[in-house]
Scaffold this motif. Structure first.
Motif, PDB file in Angstrom:
ATOM      1  N   LYS A 174       0.757  -1.248   0.041  1.00  0.00           N
ATOM      2  CA  LYS A 174      -0.022  -0.055   0.044  1.00  0.00           C
ATOM      3  C   LYS A 174       0.918   1.329  -0.082  1.00  0.00           C
ATOM      4  O   LYS A 174       0.715   2.198   0.879  1.00  0.00           O
ATOM      5  N   ILE A 175       1.834   1.225  -0.886  1.00  0.00           N
ATOM      6  CA  ILE A 175       2.460   2.534  -1.046  1.00  0.00           C
ATOM      7  C   ILE A 175       2.096   3.391  -2.140  1.00  0.00           C
ATOM      8  O   ILE A 175       1.472   2.753  -3.174  1.00  0.00           O
ATOM      9  N   PRO A 176       2.036   4.795  -1.972  1.00  0.00           N
ATOM     10  CA  PRO A 176       1.706   5.412  -3.114  1.00  0.00           C
ATOM     11  C   PRO A 176       2.304   5.303  -4.435  1.00  0.00           C
ATOM     12  O   PRO A 176       3.532   4.862  -4.417  1.00  0.00           O
ATOM     13  N   ARG A 177       1.372   5.199  -5.654  1.00  0.00           N
ATOM     14  CA  ARG A 177       2.060   4.834  -6.713  1.00  0.00           C
ATOM     15  C   ARG A 177       3.399   5.506  -7.104  1.00  0.00           C
ATOM     16  O   ARG A 177       4.220   5.004  -7.695  1.00  0.00           O
ATOM     17  N   LYS A 178       3.444   6.947  -6.989  1.00  0.00           N
ATOM     18  CA  LYS A 178       4.610   7.577  -7.412  1.00  0.00           C
ATOM     19  C   LYS A 178       5.926   7.020  -6.610  1.00  0.00           C
ATOM     20  O   LYS A 178       6.993   6.721  -7.354  1.00  0.00           O
ATOM     21  N   GLU A 179       5.603   6.534  -5.342  1.00  0.00           N
ATOM     22  CA  GLU A 179       7.020   6.317  -4.715  1.00  0.00           C
ATOM     23  C   GLU A 179       7.221   4.904  -5.243  1.00  0.00           C
ATOM     24  O   GLU A 179       8.324   4.616  -5.143  1.00  0.00           O
ATOM     25  N   ALA A 180       6.221   3.985  -5.642  1.00  0.00           N
ATOM     26  CA  ALA A 180       6.425   2.582  -5.867  1.00  0.00           C
ATOM     27  C   ALA A 180       7.237   2.823  -7.301  1.00  0.00           C
ATOM     28  O   ALA A 180       8.057   2.149  -7.447  1.00  0.00           O
ATOM     29  N   ILE A 181       6.942   3.698  -8.216  1.00  0.00           N
ATOM     30  CA  ILE A 181       7.601   3.914  -9.211  1.00  0.00           C
ATOM     31  C   ILE A 181       8.954   4.278  -9.039  1.00  0.00           C
ATOM     32  O   ILE A 181       9.855   3.640  -9.701  1.00  0.00           O
ATOM     33  N   GLU A 182       9.249   5.239  -7.935  1.00  0.00           N
ATOM     34  CA  GLU A 182      10.652   5.649  -7.863  1.00  0.00           C
ATOM     35  C   GLU A 182      11.481   4.418  -7.352  1.00  0.00           C
ATOM     36  O   GLU A 182      12.414   4.022  -8.036  1.00  0.00           O
ATOM     37  N   THR A 183      10.813   3.805  -6.571  1.00  0.00           N
ATOM     38  CA  THR A 183      11.525   2.421  -6.021  1.00  0.00           C
ATOM     39  C   THR A 183      11.915   1.424  -7.285  1.00  0.00           C
ATOM     40  O   THR A 183      12.898   0.985  -7.394  1.00  0.00           O
ATOM     41  N   ALA A 184      10.799   1.280  -8.074  1.00  0.00           N
ATOM     42  CA  ALA A 184      10.995   0.258  -9.042  1.00  0.00           C
ATOM     43  C   ALA A 184      12.157   0.673  -9.943  1.00  0.00           C
ATOM     44  O   ALA A 184      12.785  -0.087 -10.487  1.00  0.00           O
ATOM     45  N   MET A 185      12.061   1.978 -10.336  1.00  0.00           N
ATOM     46  CA  MET A 185      13.009   2.524 -11.156  1.00  0.00           C
ATOM     47  C   MET A 185      14.607   2.356 -10.671  1.00  0.00           C
ATOM     48  O   MET A 185      15.481   2.097 -11.423  1.00  0.00           O
TER      49      MET A 185
END
Ligand SMILES: Nc1ncnc2c1ncn2[C@@H]1O[C@H](COP(=O)(O)OP(=O)(O)OP(=O)(O)O)[C@@H](O)[C@H]1O
Ligand SMILES: [Mg+2]
Lengths: 396, 368, 256
Positions: C121-132
């Motif tokens: 349940k992490i905000p999408r933007k943060e998840a994208i940053e981690t993913a990148m």
């Protein structure tokens, strides 16, 4: 058959004899095919015209403006024998569309349920689904239609002794007589439903946005149902809180009031739905099976819940496999609805058939049937193609 | 540790809840509370319906040579009706003393059909085709008669199961080659031929069979020159063939598409002409993979022949219906339909299982 | 790295503990009295002949398979039938499969953020940053918007590793991550795994890459016929295997 090869001819060394040139041959065979087909059509049309002349039948659709003179058992628009053939055909067409649409909806629901049951880890449930699928798939639809019709007419009592009312519904061998709303006040309920639908869609989008922004997962189902309940209630109150229904009542020889679902419609609908559902079930099964076990395992090891796995992983992949063959099942159901003629449901084929028998205009009648089905088939495949591309786009 | 209590159990065997009857029940019926509820519902459904059906069909039923009156009094199924009418249902109004002829014809049909299901016999190739041709000629001789001292029987007297088999088999046998040409036409590089094939296939597939049969029964007579007339059965047969060809073409087209491009190119590179490469290289492969869907198509065609009822031919479904039009036997339509359904079911079920098996078997061959 | 230390902090007991664990498929005894303890930060390499139960054992650790006797603890929590417990444990355990099992209908990036946004349940933007960030670490940030089908096997497996890492797991399980890959792609995946090991990730790897085992393994586990036959530090394991079956296996595998 001189093919224009232009100046390049001079540059080309030994050229094949013209009748061995593949291009020349292609053109030749195509001309042969086209001429053959035209000749065949000319022959058939010529014979037909001679035959019609001999029998003194005028061709053309002008007879359609004449008075039909036969009654039609049921329809969604008003019709009397004094109306034209055109009107009769329209009644038939609407009846076809009605049974096809309702059949498709229910076949999809039943088919999906049975298909999922077929894959259930529960042995009994899976077996029951298999028995259903195999016994319906392997018996001709027409036989099933006859059977359901005979059963409805044979088991249910005459209208005078109709069973019921169950919640206002009477069951007799003429079909079901059901109560209908009797005032415009009920429109408030409908309006409430539509407003609630929009509201829930908005709620879904908002929840998705919240999820994107904060990660918080908000439930749509509970509040959604609440919205439906409240808004529809308000709509109903706004419509003047109607409580009465136009209920059927047996008077003299038949029912008056309410609505009627004829036994012909019931038998046809039941037969088409159950038969097509068996095929859709197999499609759904193979669609779900097409998603490998590894997909489930990967999703599970990420910690996703069962519902989430279905929603994000399994269904999107399964649907791609399921939709194309399901489309052709929808088309089959629509075409199979023409078997209505065998049990006396006045669909387009039934009405046209009567028209042919009365007017003798066989060619025009069959042309109408074919044109109608071609149009229906084409519209369904266009719609499903559009839906398919849309689905594909959402995922890309 | 917590497991001291369990120590004296036999740990070389799985827990009793995992194997045997209990294990099976737990795994297959009661693996979760949801499954348990489903199982209970299913068991309830079964115990409320099955005994009633058995009672009706077996215990209270009337068998053998009994009168309709006995049936009316009994609470169960009236199989006496089937006993009384089975000759009519199976053979229609074919002259009674000559029933052995449609019977033998039927056996020939079934031998041909089931015999062709045996894979090793496919090696016979053209011999198998010759066998078919011979068999079908024999069927014709038997059914029509008029030679070898057999009494002539007009086809208007044919009926029942042989008629159904006749329509389905001839429908497939003739639709097949037509389907091949249409499929090749649809994949042809010549635009005129391609468009003609596409138009035919899509037109036929877009309309219901019943409209084709209507056309066959009311329009064909108009198409023919004055003085020429063909019989109704033949017209229906032509309708079924024309209909089946369009569906067959699509099945074969799928098979052709599954052949890798390399095969076409290799055939071209060998300098084979179009027809040579089709006959020697492409079609043998394509047809092999289309056999299972073809069998399914045949099942569909077999069921579809029942539509000839609507134009008034006496196929198996029609004879079953007419059998209980008899005033005495009116109430026993359920038995009549069940008998008819059982015949269709046996045939279609066998064929569909066969096609499933074949599909797996052919896939296995591919891997070797 | 920061997350590895963070992970080690709250629980000082073993990361994974299998105690007298048994499993049967019907009557077939796949796992026989398995005892294994994995400390935080420890790298365990499991090897053994085909069919010896290696996959089954590590799949039990995140409950893709159910064990029937004995106890299994992950990060101090016991695995039972309790769904909440299972979900809690799966959050902490990442798994990489032999056949990658990427979701083919989602882009690489969508594959990576699915778990974080819906499970963590992490905000999408943060998840994208981690993913990148993880995509950089597995060296394929430029592939973020492609579909798995458009990538090579090695790239897909690196995406799969990144997908697990995005969940910030405390323990990583690998089931023969390189055995479906062409030889030239094996190295790129192993490099990522070695880097991960050097950062202190707790890992249980089923693999026949003995070079990898020697470089990063703390403990070698050899299984045969459902039993742990030998458990040893790598130097000892390779130079001086005690059990006959181990000797035979090693001679076969190293002769290649
Ligand atoms: N679902 C199952 N049902 C029955 N038996 C199974 C099942 N899964 C695995 N087995 C059996 O359990 C044994 C152990 O399988 P497992 O996959 O754990 O072996 P493995 O050591 O991983 O082998 P490999 O190196 O080939 O992957 C094998 O004999 C296998 O046949
Ligand atoms: Mg394995």
């Amino acid at each position: 058959m001189t093919i224009d090869t232009g100046e390049s001819e001079a540059l080309q060394p030994a050229k094949a004899v013209f009748y061995n040139d593949p291009k020349v041959r292609a053109v030749f065979w195509q001309i042969v095919a086209v001429v053959g087909v035209i000749a065949m059509f000319w022959f058939l049309i010529h014979n037909t015209i001679t035959n019609l002349d001999r029998q003194n039948i005028a061709s053309g659709f002008s007879f359609m403006d004449l008075e039909a003179g036969f009654a039609i058992g049921e329809g969604m628009v008003t019709y009397t024998p004094a109306n034209t053939y055109w009107r009769a055909i329209l009644v038939g067409l609407l009846n076809t569309i009605k049974v096809a649409v309702i059949g498709i909806v229910f076949a999809t629901i039943i088919g999906s349920v049975v298909g999922v049951m077929r894959l259930s880890p529960n042995w009994l449930v899976a077996r029951l689904a298999t028995v259903y699928i195999e016994s319906l798939r392997n018996v001709p639809l027409l036989l099933q239609l006859f059977f359901w019709y005979a059963l409805i007419v044979g088991i249910l009592p005459r209208a005078k002794e109709a069973y019921g009312p169950f919640l206002g519904v009477y069951l007799s061998n003429r079909g079901f007589n059901i109560p209908l709303p009797d005032t415009w006040g009920y429109m408030g309920l409908l309006a409430g439903f539509l407003i609630a639908l929009v509201a829930v869609m908005w709620l879904r989008r908002r929840n998705k946005k919240i999820h994107d922004e904060t990660g918080e997962i908000k439930n749509t189902l509970g509040p959604g149902m609440l919205i439906f309940a409240v808004v529809m209630m308000v709509g109903w109150l706004a419509g003047g809180a109607p409580t009465t229904l136009d209920s059927p009542e047996f008077k003299g020889f038949s029912f008056t009031g309410g609505g009627e679902v004829t036994s012909e419609f019931l038998a046809l609908w039941l037969g088409l739905t159950l038969y097509t559902a068996a095929f859709i079930a197999e499609i759904v099964r193979s669609g779900i099976e097409a998603v490998s076990k590894g997909q489930w395992e990967a999703a599970r090891s990420l910690g996703l819940k069962r519902g989430q796995i279905l929603r994000f992983i399994v269904l999107p992949q399964a649907l791609r496999v399921i939709i194309p063959p399901t489309t052709s099942q929808y088309l089959n159901l629509t075409k199979n609805s023409s078997l209505a003629v065998a049990i006396g449901y006045p669909d387009i084929v039934g009405v046209t058939n009567t028209t042919i028998n009365q007017s003798g205009q066989a060619i025009e009648g069959i042309a109408i049937i074919m044109a109608v089905y071609l149009t229906l088939s084409l519209s369904i495949s266009l719609f499903m193609n559009w839906y398919n591309t849309k689905l594909a786009l959402v995922e890309r | 540790m917590t497991d001291t209590t369990e120590k004296h159990e036999d740990w070389s065997r799985p827990p009793a809840t995992e194997v045997g009857v209990i294990g099976w029940l737990r795994k297959n019926l009661f693996s979760s509370w949801f499954n348990s509820i489903l199982s209970l519902i299913a068991i309830y459904l079964i115990i409320t319906t099955i005994p009633g059906i058995i009672e009706w069909a077996l215990i209270n039923s009337v068998w053998g040579d009994k009168s309709p009156e006995v049936c009316r009094e009994a609470k169960g199924a009236c199989w006496a009706f089937i006993y009384e009418k089975h000759r009519f249902i199976l053979f229609g109004v074919y002259p009674y003393e000559e029933h052995w002829r449609p019977l033998v014809a039927m056996i020939i049909f079934l031998t041909l059909i089931f015999g062709s299901c045996i894979k090793p016999l496919w090696k016979l190739g053209w011999w198998l085709a010759a066998l078919w041709a011979g068999g079908l000629v024999m069927v014709g001789i038997l059914m029509w008669g008029g030679i070898f001292g057999l009494e002539y029987v007009n086809q208007s007297q044919w009926g029942g199961l042989p008629l159904t088999l006749f329509l389905a088999t001839f429908g497939t046998v003739f639709a097949f080659p037509l389907g091949i040409f249409l499929a090749l036409g649809r994949r042809s590089r010549m635009p005129a031929i391609r468009s003609l094939s596409v138009a035919y296939i899509e037109l036929i597939r877009g309309v219901p069979l019943i409209s084709i049969l209507f056309m066959a029964s009311v329009m064909f007579p108009l198409f023919l020159p004055a003085g020429v007339s063909i019989d109704k059965l033949l017209r229906a047969q032509v309708g079924i063939i024309l209909f089946g060809a369009a569906y067959g073409a699509e099945i074969i087209r799928a098979g052709l598409q599954a052949i890798p491009r390399g095969q076409y190119e290799a055939a071209d590179a060998m300098g084979l002409s179009y027809w040579q490469s089709m006959r020697k290289i492409i079609l043998p492969q394509a047809l092999r993979i289309t056999i299972p869907p073809m069998v399914n198509g045949f099942i569909g065609g077999f069921k579809d022949t029942s539509l000839v009822v609507i134009i008034g031919l006496f196929d198996l479904l029609m004879t079953s219906r007419v059998a209980f039009q008899d005033i005495n036997w009116r109430p026993f339509y359920v038995e009549g339909y069940l008998f008819c359904a059982a015949i269709y079911f046996c045939f279609c079920f066998f064929m569909s299982r066969y096609s499933q098996w074949l599909e797996k078997d052919l896939a296995k061959d591919q891997n070797h | 790295m920061a997350n590895a230390q963070e992970a080690a902090a709250p629980n000082l007991g073993p990361a994974v503990e299998l105690r007298h664990m048994h499993k049967w498929y019907g009557e077939f005894h796949v796992l026989k009295d398995i005892n294994l303890t994995v400390r935080h930060g420890e790298r365990v390499v499991v090897c053994g002949p085909s069919g010896s139960g290696k996959s089954t054992m590590i799949r039990c650790i995140n409950r893709l398979e159910e064990h029937q006797r004995g106890h299994l603890f992950v990060d101090g929590l016991e695995l039972t039938n309790d769904l909440k417990q299972i979900e809690a444990i799966r959050k902490e355990v990442g798994m990489v499969f032999q056949h990658f099992n990427l979701f083919p209908h989602m882009t690489v990036l969508e594959n990576l953020i699915l778990g974080p946004t819906w499970v963590r349940k992490i905000p999408r933007k943060e998840a994208i940053e981690t993913a990148m960030m993880y995509l950089e670490r597995v060296k394929i940030p430029e592939q973020a918007h492609k579909f798995p089908g458009q990538l090579s096997g090695g790239q897909q497996q690196r995406v799969a590793i990144a997908r697990s890492l995005c969940m910030k797991p405390k323990i990583m399980l690998f089931d023969e991550p390189t055995s479906a890959l062409d030889p030239e792609m094996i190295k790129e995946v192993l490099d990522v795994m070695i880097e991960l090991a050097e950062e202190g990730m707790t890992m249980v790897c089923v693999t026949h890459e003995m070079g990898f085992a020697r470089t990063v393994g703390d403990t070698m586990v050899f299984m045969d016929e459902g039993e742990i036959v030998e458990m040893e530090a790598p130097e000892e394991f390779f130079s001086n295997p005690k059990n006959e079956r181990t000797q035979l296996f090693l001679s076969q595998i190293l002769s290649h």
